[in-house]
Scaffold this active site. Structure first.
Site, short mmCIF file in Angstrom:
data_model
loop_
_atom_site.label_atom_id
_atom_site.label_comp_id
_atom_site.label_asym_id
_atom_site.label_seq_id
_atom_site.Cartn_x
_atom_site.Cartn_y
_atom_site.Cartn_z
N LYS A 19 0.85 -1.19 0.00
CA LYS A 19 0.00 0.00 0.00
C LYS A 19 0.89 1.25 0.00
CE LYS A 19 -1.76 2.86 2.87
NZ LYS A 19 -1.79 4.04 1.99
N GLY B 97 7.10 5.60 7.88
CA GLY B 97 6.14 6.70 7.95
C GLY B 97 6.22 7.33 9.32
N SER B 98 5.12 7.92 9.75
CA SER B 98 5.16 8.63 11.03
C SER B 98 5.08 7.67 12.21
CB SER B 98 4.01 9.64 11.09
OG SER B 98 2.79 8.94 11.00
N THR B 99 5.59 8.13 13.32
CA THR B 99 5.57 7.35 14.57
C THR B 99 4.13 7.04 14.96
OG1 THR B 99 7.60 8.47 15.21
CG2 THR B 99 6.35 7.40 16.98
N VAL C 52 1.41 6.68 13.14
CA VAL C 52 0.75 5.63 12.36
C VAL C 52 1.37 4.26 12.69
CG1 VAL C 52 0.33 4.74 10.02
CG2 VAL C 52 0.01 7.18 10.50
N GLU D 66 10.33 2.16 10.41
CA GLU D 66 11.25 3.30 10.50
C GLU D 66 10.37 4.54 10.49
OE1 GLU D 66 14.14 2.57 11.33
OE2 GLU D 66 14.14 0.46 10.73
N CYS E 47 12.95 12.32 6.64
CA CYS E 47 12.93 11.92 8.04
C CYS E 47 14.22 12.35 8.71
CB CYS E 47 12.78 10.41 8.13
SG CYS E 47 13.97 9.56 7.10
N GLU F 22 8.31 16.82 15.54
CA GLU F 22 8.59 16.80 14.10
C GLU F 22 7.58 17.70 13.38
OE1 GLU F 22 7.71 13.15 11.79
OE2 GLU F 22 9.74 13.32 11.01
P1 NAD Z 1 2.36 8.74 7.26
O1 NAD Z 1 2.62 8.09 8.56
O2 NAD Z 1 1.30 9.77 7.18
O3 NAD Z 1 1.98 7.64 6.16
C1 NAD Z 1 2.82 6.52 5.92
C2 NAD Z 1 1.96 5.44 5.28
O4 NAD Z 1 1.02 4.96 6.24
C3 NAD Z 1 1.15 5.92 4.08
O5 NAD Z 1 1.10 4.90 3.12
C4 NAD Z 1 -0.22 6.15 4.69
O6 NAD Z 1 -1.27 6.09 3.76
C5 NAD Z 1 -0.29 5.00 5.67
N1 NAD Z 1 -1.28 5.15 6.74
C6 NAD Z 1 -1.66 6.29 7.36
N2 NAD Z 1 -2.58 6.00 8.31
C7 NAD Z 1 -2.77 4.67 8.28
C8 NAD Z 1 -3.60 3.77 9.01
N3 NAD Z 1 -4.40 4.19 9.97
N4 NAD Z 1 -3.54 2.45 8.69
C9 NAD Z 1 -2.73 2.00 7.72
N5 NAD Z 1 -1.92 2.81 7.00
C10 NAD Z 1 -1.93 4.12 7.27
O7 NAD Z 1 3.78 9.32 6.75
P2 NAD Z 1 4.12 10.15 5.44
O8 NAD Z 1 3.52 11.52 5.58
O9 NAD Z 1 3.87 9.37 4.21
O10 NAD Z 1 5.70 10.26 5.61
C11 NAD Z 1 6.29 11.15 6.51
C12 NAD Z 1 6.69 10.47 7.79
O11 NAD Z 1 7.52 9.35 7.50
C13 NAD Z 1 7.52 11.37 8.69
O12 NAD Z 1 7.15 11.18 10.03
C14 NAD Z 1 8.95 10.89 8.43
O13 NAD Z 1 9.85 11.17 9.47
C15 NAD Z 1 8.72 9.42 8.25
N6 NAD Z 1 9.81 8.79 7.49
C16 NAD Z 1 10.71 8.03 8.17
C17 NAD Z 1 11.78 7.45 7.50
C18 NAD Z 1 12.80 6.62 8.24
O14 NAD Z 1 13.59 5.92 7.61
N7 NAD Z 1 12.82 6.67 9.56
C19 NAD Z 1 11.90 7.62 6.12
C20 NAD Z 1 10.93 8.36 5.44
C21 NAD Z 1 9.88 8.95 6.14
#
Ligand code: NAD
Length: 543
Positions: A212, A265-267, A269, A293, A327, A425
C-alpha cells in the site's frame, strides 16, 4: 538440476548524475519531464499481475501546480484488498521455491533497467508527483533505489553464508526460508527508493507482498511496478493496492496469514498499526514481524571550534533540501553564542540565494511541500511558534498556495530549548535554533540528548578532537545515524545503514543484512552420518 555455488555481482553505488547545463543527460531528463507532464496517466491497482479498474478514483496532481492533473488513480477497496491477499498467498509457494539466483536476477535486472533506460522516467515521475528537484530525484528514485536493489542481493548472499560449525560425523546447516503467509508493505510519500525497497526487500528473501503506497505517491508507484514487470517479476509476488487506510485495517491487518509489516512513515501511524496487530495476536498463524522506521527531530550541534562555512552549508542543505520533508532533515540546531552572529549572517546570505518554485525549472533549489494538509500543518506550526514569547523569526516565514504549496525556508530562534518546535517533528522547511553559552557545551549536549523523543539522525561539527569524542559518547543514544562534520541527511546504501531508535523506529537498518534477516525464518538441519545404535551411554556401563 544443474547447480553451483554462485558469487553475486560485487555491488557498487550508482554514480550521481549532475544534469549540468548543456549536458545530454539534462536534455533527456527535460524531454521525459515534458512527456509525462503532458500525458494523463491512469494508475490502477495491480493484483496478481492484472490491472484492475475500480469504482472509486482520485485525481493525481503536482504539489507545485495543484491545478495540473498528472492522471487518475483507481483506489482499491475491500474486494481488491481481499484479492491482493489471495494473489500474494497464491504466488507464495512457487516464489519461495524459486532458486535464489533467479529471484536475485529479477532485482539485479531491475537495477540495470533503472540505472539505464528507465532512469529518466522514475526521476521525472518523482519530480512531478513529489515536487523534487532534479538532484533530489536523482539521489532517491535513481541512485538509492539502484543501490537497494544491488546491495540487497549482496547482503542476502552474506546472510546465506552464515553457517554453523559441524562436529566430526555431523553436518549442520541453516537455511533461510521466507516467513510463510504474506508481508504487508506500507510506504511513505517522501522517497521513491523507500517505497520500492519496502516491498522488494522481503520479496528478494522469498516472501510475497501486498503493497500500500502513500496516496500522494501513487504515481511513482505505478512506474516502480512497470520497472519490476520489465525485470520479469512473476505475477502476484508484489501486489500494488492504493487503498484508504481504514480498509487496510479491516481486511489486511486482521488476516491470519499476515507474516510481517514493513513500514516507513510517522511514529503515530506505526504505533497505531503495532497496537492493531498486538490487539489481534490470537488470530495469526505466526508472530508477525514488525519493522517500522518512523519520525525524527534531527539535530545539528555546532561546537565553538567548528568551521563556520561547513556548519552553515550543512544547515542549509540538511534543513531545506526537499523542503525539509526527509525523516533525516535537520530541524533543530544548537549553535554556540560565540559563533552565532557570524553563523546567522552566513545562513541569511545562503538563504537569500535559495530559489523556490517548479522543479522543471532547474534553477530552483527548493520546490513545493507535498499537499494542502502538509501546507496547512507547517504554516500552523510556524504561526504558533511566532506567537510564542521568546521566539524570533530569523528567516522566511512566508508561504503561498498558488500555483502550488510553497513555504519559504524558515529559521526560528528560541529562548526555550524545550519549546515545542525543538521537540516535535514538523516535517517541513523549518529549522529551530537554540543559541547556547559556550561554557555550557557539556550541559547542552545533555539537553540535545534529552529534548526530543526521537533518535534518528544528528550531526556534530567541531575541529577539537576532545569535543568530538565527548559528543560521540554523550549523544550515543540520540541518533541511529550520527555524522561528524557532515549534514544529517543523505545516507548511502552500503555505506551508512539507516535507521533510528527511541520513537524513530525499530532501527532495523534498511540497506543492510540486518533488515533482510527480519524477512526470513531460519530452519536448522542437523544431519548425523553415524547415528548411535544403542541407547546407553558410557557411564551406564558396568565396571
Ligand atoms: P504517514 O505516517 O502519514 O503515512 C505513511 C503510510 O502509512 C502511508 O502509506 C499512509 O497512507 C499509511 N497510513 C496512514 N494512516 C494509516 C492507518 N491508519 N492504517 C494504515 N496505513 C496508514 O507518513 P508520510 O507523511 O507518508 O511520511 C512522513 C513520515 O515518514 C515522517 O514522520 C517521516 O519522518 C517518516 N519517514 C521516516 C523514515 C525513516 O527511515 N525513519 C523515512 C521516510 C519517512
Amino acid at each position: 538440476m544443474a547447480t553451483g555455488i554462485y558469487r553475486t555481482p560485487p555491488p557498487r553505488n550508482e554514480p550521481v548524475r549532475e544534469y549540468a547545463p548543456d549536458s545530454l543527460e539534462r536534455t533527456h531528463l527535460k524531454n521525459r519531464l515534458e512527456e509525462l507532464y503532458r500525458t494523463e496517466l491512469e494508475v490502477l491497482p495491480i493484483i496478481g499481475g492484472r490491472r484492475v479498474r475500480t469504482s472509486r478514483t482520485a485525481a493525481l496532481t503536482c504539489p507545485h501546480e495543484h491545478a495540473h492533473r498528472l492522471g487518475l488513480a483507481h483506489l482499491a477497496g475491500r474486494t481488491e484488498l481481499e484479492w491482493a491477499v489471495a494473489a500474494a498467498l497464491g504466488a507464495g509457494h512457487e516464489w519461495a521455491r524459486m532458486p535464489f539466483e533467479h529471484r536475485a536476477a529479477v532485482f539485479l535486472k531491475a537495477a540495470e533497467l533503472l540505472a539505464g533506460p528507465l532512469r529518466d522516467t522514475l526521476n521525472a515521475a518523482s519530480m512531478l508527483a513529489l515536487s523534487k528537484s532534479a538532484h533530489q530525484a536523482e539521489i532517491d528514485a535513481a541512485c538509492e533505489l539502484v543501490d537497494y536493489l544491488r546491495f540487497n542481493v549482496h547482503f542476502a548472499r552474506q546472510l546465506m553464508e552464515l553457517q554453523p560449525e559441524s562436529a566430526p560425523g555431523v553436518w549442520n546447516r541453516v537455511e533461510l526460508r521466507p516467513l510463510g503467509g504474506f508481508v504487508l508493505a506500507v510506504t511513505p510519500f517522501n522517497f521513491t527508493s523507500i517505497a520500492a525497497n519496502l516491498p522488494t526487500a522481503p520479496a528478494l528473501m522469498g516472501n510475497t507482498v501486498v503493497w500500500k503506497p502513500a496516496a500522494s505517491a501513487v504515481y511513482p508507484a505505478h512506474f516502480i511496478m512497470e520497472l519490476l514487470h520489465q525485470a520479469g517479476l512473476p505475477e502476484g509476488v508484489i501486489n500494488l493496492v492504493p487503498a484508504p487506510a481504514a480498509e487496510l485495517g479491516e481486511v489486511v491487518l486482521p488476516h491470519p496469514e499476515l507474516a510481517g509489516l514493513h513500514f516507513t512513515g510517522s511514529t503515530e501511524v506505526f504505533n497505531h498499526l503495532w497496537q492493531a496487530i498486538a490487539g489481534q495476536l490470537g488470530r495469526y498463524r505466526r508472530y508477525p514481524r514488525l519493522v517500522g522506521e518512523t519520525g525524527g527531530k534531527d539535530f545539528v550541534f555546532v561546537h565553538p571550534s567548528a568551521h563556520l562555512d561547513e556548519a552553515v552549508t550543512a544547515l542549509t542543505r540538511g534543513a531545506f533540501e526537499y523542503q525539509g520533508q526527509k525523516c533525516s532533515a535537520a530541524s533543530r540546531a544548537y549553535l554556540p553564542e560565540s559563533l552565532w552572529p557570524e553563523l546567522r549572517e552566513a545562513m541569511l546570505a545562503q538563504l537569500a540565494r535559495v530559489r523556490l518554485g517548479d522543479p522543471r525549472d532547474f534553477s530552483n533549489f527548493m520546490n513545493a511541500v507535498i499537499d494542502r494538509r502538509a501546507f496547512e500543518r507547517i504554516r500552523a506550526a510556524i504561526a504558533e511558534a511566532r506567537a510564542t514569547p521568546g521566539t524570533e523569526l530569523v528567516a522566511g516565514g512566508g508561504s503561498r498556495d498558488e500555483p502550488g504549496y510553497f513555504i519559504e525556508p524558515t529559521v526560528l530562534r528560541v529562548d526555550d530549548p524545550r519549546a515545542r518546535v525543538m521537540r516535535e517533528e514538523i516535517f517541513g522547511p523549518v529549522l529551530s535554533v537554540f543559541v547556547y553559552p559556550d561554557r555550557e557545551f557539556e550541559a547542552t549536549l545533555e539537553l540535545c540528548d534529552q529534548t526530543s523523543p526521537y533518535a534518528l539522525t544528528g550531526s556534530f561539527f567541531a575541529t577539537d578532537r576532545r569535543a568530538i569524542a565527548l559528543a560521540c559518547d554523550r549523544l550515543a543514544e540520540a541518533a541511529g545515524n550520527f555524522y561528524v562534520n557532515d549534514k544529517p541527511t543523505g545516507a548511502v546504501v552500503g555505506q551508512q545503514p539507516f535507521g533510528g531508535g527511541r520513537a524513530s523506529g525499530t532501527n532495523d537498518k534498511s540497506g543492510s543484512p540486518l533488515n533482510l534477516q527480519r524477512w526470513v525464518s531460519v530452519r536448522t538441519i542437523k544431519e548425523n552420518f553415524l547415528p548411535p545404535t544403542d541407547f546407553s551411554y558410557g557411564f551406564n556401563k558396568q565396571a
